[in-house]
Design a protein around this motif. Structure first.
Motif, PDB file in Angstrom:
ATOM      1  N   THR A 306       0.826  -1.201   0.000  1.00 31.39           N
ATOM      2  CA  THR A 306       0.000   0.000   0.000  1.00 31.39           C
ATOM      3  C   THR A 306       0.866   1.258   0.000  1.00 31.39           C
ATOM      4  O   THR A 306       1.765   1.408   0.824  1.00 31.39           O
ATOM      5  N   ARG A 307       0.555   2.137  -0.913  1.00 35.39           N
ATOM      6  CA  ARG A 307       1.306   3.382  -1.077  1.00 35.39           C
ATOM      7  C   ARG A 307       0.348   4.559  -0.918  1.00 35.39           C
ATOM      8  O   ARG A 307      -0.838   4.468  -1.259  1.00 35.39           O
ATOM      9  N   ARG A 308       0.876   5.654  -0.397  1.00 32.32           N
ATOM     10  CA  ARG A 308       0.086   6.890  -0.263  1.00 32.32           C
ATOM     11  C   ARG A 308       0.783   8.009  -1.016  1.00 32.32           C
ATOM     12  O   ARG A 308       1.993   8.201  -0.893  1.00 32.32           O
ATOM     13  N   TRP A 309      -0.013   8.728  -1.813  1.00 38.49           N
ATOM     14  CA  TRP A 309       0.461   9.922  -2.500  1.00 38.49           C
ATOM     15  C   TRP A 309      -0.297  11.125  -1.948  1.00 38.49           C
ATOM     16  O   TRP A 309      -1.527  11.076  -1.805  1.00 38.49           O
ATOM     17  N   VAL A 310       0.416  12.203  -1.683  1.00 36.79           N
ATOM     18  CA  VAL A 310      -0.212  13.459  -1.268  1.00 36.79           C
ATOM     19  C   VAL A 310       0.177  14.513  -2.305  1.00 36.79           C
ATOM     20  O   VAL A 310       1.351  14.901  -2.402  1.00 36.79           O
ATOM     21  N   VAL A 311      -0.802  14.950  -3.066  1.00 39.81           N
ATOM     22  CA  VAL A 311      -0.565  15.895  -4.160  1.00 39.81           C
ATOM     23  C   VAL A 311      -0.886  17.302  -3.664  1.00 39.81           C
ATOM     24  O   VAL A 311      -2.045  17.610  -3.340  1.00 39.81           O
ATOM     25  N   ASP A 312       0.136  18.137  -3.589  1.00 40.36           N
ATOM     26  CA  ASP A 312      -0.031  19.534  -3.193  1.00 40.36           C
ATOM     27  C   ASP A 312      -0.195  20.357  -4.463  1.00 40.36           C
ATOM     28  O   ASP A 312       0.774  20.643  -5.171  1.00 40.36           O
ATOM     29  N   MET A 313      -1.432  20.713  -4.751  1.00 44.39           N
ATOM     30  CA  MET A 313      -1.723  21.405  -6.006  1.00 44.39           C
ATOM     31  C   MET A 313      -1.069  22.792  -6.028  1.00 44.39           C
ATOM     32  O   MET A 313      -0.605  23.244  -7.070  1.00 44.39           O
ATOM     33  N   ALA A 314      -1.032  23.454  -4.879  1.00 40.42           N
ATOM     34  CA  ALA A 314      -0.472  24.806  -4.844  1.00 40.42           C
ATOM     35  C   ALA A 314       1.029  24.788  -5.072  1.00 40.42           C
ATOM     36  O   ALA A 314       1.572  25.615  -5.820  1.00 40.42           O
ATOM     37  N   ALA A 315       1.709  23.842  -4.437  1.00 36.52           N
ATOM     38  CA  ALA A 315       3.162  23.769  -4.560  1.00 36.52           C
ATOM     39  C   ALA A 315       3.608  23.015  -5.805  1.00 36.52           C
ATOM     40  O   ALA A 315       4.769  23.100  -6.211  1.00 36.52           O
ATOM     41  N   GLY A 316       2.700  22.240  -6.400  1.00 34.01           N
ATOM     42  CA  GLY A 316       3.054  21.450  -7.572  1.00 34.01           C
ATOM     43  C   GLY A 316       3.918  20.251  -7.249  1.00 34.01           C
ATOM     44  O   GLY A 316       4.700  19.802  -8.090  1.00 34.01           O
ATOM     45  N   THR A 317       3.775  19.709  -6.033  1.00 38.15           N
ATOM     46  CA  THR A 317       4.625  18.607  -5.588  1.00 38.15           C
ATOM     47  C   THR A 317       3.787  17.397  -5.185  1.00 38.15           C
ATOM     48  O   THR A 317       2.589  17.506  -4.914  1.00 38.15           O
ATOM     49  N   VAL A 318       4.442  16.246  -5.137  1.00 36.10           N
ATOM     50  CA  VAL A 318       3.822  15.016  -4.665  1.00 36.10           C
ATOM     51  C   VAL A 318       4.735  14.376  -3.631  1.00 36.10           C
ATOM     52  O   VAL A 318       5.915  14.132  -3.897  1.00 36.10           O
ATOM     53  N   ASP A 319       4.169  14.104  -2.458  1.00 35.93           N
ATOM     54  CA  ASP A 319       4.879  13.329  -1.448  1.00 35.93           C
ATOM     55  C   ASP A 319       4.318  11.915  -1.485  1.00 35.93           C
ATOM     56  O   ASP A 319       3.096  11.735  -1.497  1.00 35.93           O
TER      57      ASP A 319
END
Length: 454
Positions: A306-319
């Motif tokens: 299981t993997r989790r992605w957190v997409v920060d639309m404002a910063a343009g980044t994915v953790d």
């Protein structure tokens, strides 16, 4: 030889006929709110047929009818499509969208029961699982339909997509609660990457493109393979008629996701997406199993984490990070929380690539990080756990998990009803035969099939 194909042996050994049995034996007490049908789909080639790929096996639906604390019937039926009679998918006029295995999933929407396979049109079934025929939403669906549509629990809309190895690579659709397609759009900058599933939030549609993409050199009948040059990405698109023009694509680490657990906007407006993924070696091990290739291969789910992605639309980044080291697949949840932040999710655990660990039903508490496993027992394999809410539910996990086990020692199957809160067994329904290990299914309340069709 049939014995050399892993997807035709063990838990996956096909059954050879269609049966109906009534008055099934129940241990324990079936909750009275379980008033409907558990219907599960999977690949089950006819006797004498050895498909070149697991996914090429003809679809067979298995249904169990529960009502008033009784298990009224079990029945299994092949989905009678042209492909069941040998019709080819590719013709001199192009693909025949009705030549489907129809063996991946089965859902209900707007009073229609639909068997799904992502390369084809849906096939409508009766409430008794007999085949009606290909269904194209009154002529408004002219391409394939994903096997993983999402019904919005707030609006009742059905969101889905069609993908193709050729342009347009990705088309998005919305059908209203009455079953009429009210919106469609081609998605810009999509690629030929395999898109088996997607996710829906309250405000966005989330597409996932991994490293598995169209490969015309693959001759198993499923022309896809791993490519190190295929970008791995997440596409985030606002819901609404102008959403496609605003889609943004975010690069992620190499991998491949088949099934999304859920996605939602968190308190900071970021998109959170979770689901089991495989790396390059994990995909190749599964592919070897799927095609029955010589050498090392492992069952699907054996190297899926299981993997989790957190997409920060404002910063343009994915953790992104792997959040659990247990091999799992087929994630599910209380679908009232689809698209919203959820606390609990469920999955099927698999033995790892070395054969350690066992099959079970897993519950994750995303707030505490706790993981609980219901072990189903030696030589027993459960199906995807389908959540059904309890009467008067007030908590997210007030409900039941329904799973069908395949028992190799007894050559039998049972429907297990588990308490979703503690994973304790509530009831067992003994089925008249061993049910072939399959893929996806749904709980269909009687009230849904009694409603007028859209």
């Amino acid at each position: 030889m049939t014995a050399a194909k892993p997807y035709l042996t063990g838990h996956y050994t096909p059954v050879t006929d269609e049966v109906t049995a009534t008055g099934l034996t129940v241990e324990g007490s079936l909750p009275p709110e379980l008033d409907g049908r558990l219907i599960r789909n999977g690949h089950n080639p006819q006797p004498g047929v050895t498909p070149a790929h697991w996914f090429k096996g003809s679809g067979m639906v298995h249904g169990i009818r529960l009502r008033e604390g009784r298990a009224e019937w079990y029945r299994n039926r092949w989905v009678h499509t042209p492909a069941l009679d040998g019709a080819p998918y590719m013709t001199d006029k192009g693909p025949d969208l009705t030549a489907s295995t129809a063996g991946t999933h089965v859902i209900e929407h707007a009073g229609r029961l639909l068997a799904l396979c992502e390369a084809n049109l849906p096939f409508e079934l009766t409430a008794d699982l007999e085949t009606v025929g290909a269904y194209d939403f009154g002529g408004t669906l002219r391409g394939a339909m994903t096997a993983h549509p999402k019904e919005d629990p707030v609006t009742g809309e059905l969101h889905f997509f069609g993908s193709s190895p050729f342009p347009p690579f990705l088309t998005y659709y919305v059908a209203d609660a009455k079953g009429e397609i009210v919106h469609s759009a081609e998605i810009p900058r999509a690629t030929a990457s395999l898109k088996h599933d997607f996710a829906l939030t309250r405000g966005h549609v989330v597409f996932i493109e991994g490293n598995v993409t169209f490969d015309p050199a693959e001759h198993s009948g499923i022309p896809y393979g791993w490519s190190d040059t295929q970008p791995s990405r997440i596409g985030v698109m606002p819901r609404g008629v102008d959403g496609a023009r605003q889609i943004r694509w975010f690069s992620i680490e190499p991998g491949n996701l088949l099934h999304a657990a859920n996605a939602y906007e968190d308190g900071q407006g970021r998109i959170v997406l979770e689901g089991p993924t495989v790396d390059r070696e994990g995909f190749q091990l599964s592919w070897n199993w799927w095609v029955g290739a010589p050498g090392r291969g492992t069952e699907p789910g054996a190297r899926s984490y299981t993997r989790r992605w957190v997409v920060d639309m404002a910063a343009g980044t994915v953790d992104e990070q792997i959040i659990d080291d247990l091999s799992v697949e087929f994630p599910t949840l209380n679908e009232a929380y689809l698209g919203a932040e959820h606390r609990y999710q469920y999955a099927v655990s698999f033995p790892d690539e070395a054969g350690f660990g066992g099959y079970g039903i897993v519950k994750y508490d995303r707030t505490t990080g706790a993981r609980r496993i219901h072990q189903v027992g030696d030589a027993r394999m459960p199906s995807e756990a389908v959540f059904v809410p309890a009467a008067g539910a007030t908590r997210e996990d007030d409900g039941y998990l329904l799973t069908v086990t395949s028992d190799l020692k007894q050559d039998s199957s049972q429907l297990l009803v588990l308490d979703a809160a503690g994973l304790d067994r509530v009831a067992t329904v003994h089925l008249p035969r061993r049910v072939t290990a399959g893929i996806h299914g749904s709980w269909i309340p009687d009230s849904a099939l009694d409603a007028p069709k859209g």
